[in-house]
Structures are given as structure tokens and as C-alpha cells.
Design a protein around this motif. Structure first.
Motif, mmCIF file in Angstrom:
data_model
loop_
_atom_site.group_PDB
_atom_site.id
_atom_site.type_symbol
_atom_site.label_atom_id
_atom_site.label_comp_id
_atom_site.label_asym_id
_atom_site.label_seq_id
_atom_site.Cartn_x
_atom_site.Cartn_y
_atom_site.Cartn_z
ATOM 1 N N ILE A 134 40.728 -106.535 -7.455
ATOM 2 C CA ILE A 134 39.876 -107.135 -8.478
ATOM 3 C C ILE A 134 38.789 -106.147 -8.856
ATOM 4 O O ILE A 134 38.181 -105.523 -7.988
ATOM 5 N N LYS A 136 35.570 -106.334 -11.729
ATOM 6 C CA LYS A 136 34.884 -107.069 -12.795
ATOM 7 C C LYS A 136 35.652 -108.333 -13.190
ATOM 8 O O LYS A 136 35.908 -108.603 -14.344
ATOM 9 N N ARG A 137 36.065 -109.073 -12.191
ATOM 10 C CA ARG A 137 36.772 -110.351 -12.352
ATOM 11 C C ARG A 137 38.178 -110.230 -12.922
ATOM 12 O O ARG A 137 38.787 -111.227 -13.296
ATOM 13 N N ASN A 138 38.698 -109.036 -13.027
ATOM 14 C CA ASN A 138 40.049 -108.844 -13.543
ATOM 15 C C ASN A 138 40.955 -108.302 -12.449
ATOM 16 O O ASN A 138 40.545 -107.437 -11.666
#
Length: 202
Positions: A134, A136-138
Motif C-alpha cells: 500500500i 497513499k491508500r492505493n
């Protein structure tokens, strides 16, 4: 917990309002320990009759949990958590995250198999040997060859850790009577990072 990575100790200390957290990434000496003991001694004279100190198991070979406990032994007790906090039933977040990351991994594998022209041909390339993580939330796949430049393999930690910028907050939140003057690099002056000549700027 954490091996050579002090992330768990640091974030646990911030979340719990700890007075100190000793970690591998930041060198400390007897003067730092003395300052922490004096801080807690003064704190106990106020209405706040509690203190909390965390120690990552790899922070120092000489300043062991028993050694640090002896410094605080007049008013304290020790609890070695070890692996006690692991396990148990998975939370809804754990189940959701596990499903998402598994689905993403299967999509990637299917895509790589479709790209492979022959059924028996190998499809291993520089970008296919990778890890899923992961950022930055991706969710994204990063080739292992790229990770080599960023990884301290001996200690199994990244060479640069962004969470270290939060370290000075602990002293501020614990209301130390120390000067909060910072060096030109933006760090508290008494903090020394392991493996760096100068601390990274905040």
C-alpha cells in the motif's frame, strides 16, 4: 515487538501518551535515560500519577528491559508484551483488507498469464518479481529490483522511514521541560539517528 523497526513502539507510544519510547533507529545514551527518569520523577509529584515507557526489543544491546526497569523500579512495574498482542479473531477491517489484497493479487496473476504467449513459457521478468503493498491508500505492485535500493536488508527495514518525523511530538505531548530548540535540520538537537551523520529534516 518490531525487530529492528521502531514503528510499533513509536506509534504505540504516541497513541497511549507515553513519556518515552526507545527504538533502534535513534541512538540514546545514559543522559537520555537520566532525563527521562527525572521527567517522570517530577511528573509523579503532580496530579498525574502514572508514567509509560516503551522499549523496542532491538533498541540497544546494553540498555535492556531489565536495566531500564531498574531505573524506574521505585514507582514502576514492567510488562513484556512479546507476541501477546498478536492473533485473535480478525476484525472487519482485516477481513475487508484481506479480500481486497487477495483479489488484486489474483487479477495480477491472471493478467500475467494472459500476457504469456505460450502455455508452457515462463513469464518471469524484472517487473513480475514483485511485492504487493500500500502506498497513499492505493494497492500497487513494486518490483523487487526497485526495493533493493531502498531496503536495509540486514535489519529488514527501509533505509528512509517517514514516521521518524513524528518522534519530537512525543516529548512535546509528554510535556518535557526540555528546550524545544531545533537544529538547522529541524530536529531536536539531542536526537541522533542511527546510520546517518545528520538527522533527516522534518
Amino acid at each position: 515487538m518490531g525487530g529492528y523497526c521502531g514503528y510499533l513502539a513509536n506509534m504505540g507510544a504516541l497513541a497511549a501518551g507515553a513519556d518515552a519510547a526507545y527504538i533502534f533507529e535513534e541512538l540514546f545514551d545514559i543522559r537520555d535515560l537520566q532525563s527521562n527518569v527525572e521527567h517522570l520523577t517530577e511528573k509523579m509529584k503532580t496530579t498525574i500519577q502514572r508514567g509509560l515507557v516503551l522499549r523496542n526489543e532491538s533498541c540497544s544491546e546494553n540498555y535492556t528491559t531489565d536495566f531500564i526497569y531498574q531505573l524506574y523500579s521505585e514507582e514502576g512495574r514492567k510488562n513484556v508484551l512479546g507476541h501477546m498482542q498478536q492473533g485473535g479473531a480478525p476484525s472487519p477491517f482485516d477481513r475487508n483488507f484481506g479480500t481486497k489484497i487477495s483479489a488484486r493479487a489474483m487479477q495480477w496473476i491472471c493478467m500475467k498469464l494472459k500476457e504469456s504467449p505460450g502455455k508452457r513459457k515462463r513469464f518471469v521478468t524484472d517487473d513480475s518479481t514483485c511485492v504487493l503493498g500500500i502506498s497513499k491508500r492505493n494497492l500497487f505492485f513494486q518490483p523487487v529490483t526497485e526495493l533493493k535500493k531502498e531496503t536495509d536488508f540486514e535489519h529488514r527495514i527501509p533505509k528512509e522511514q517517514c514516521w521518524l518525523k513524528l518522534r519530537p511530538l512525543m516529548k512535546i505531548l509528554a510535556k518535557y521541560e526540555a528546550s524545544y530548540e531545533v537544529s538547522d535540520s529541524g530536529q531536536l538537537e539531542h536526537v541522533h539517528h542511527r546510520g546517518h551523520e545528520e538527522p533527516a529534516a522534518i
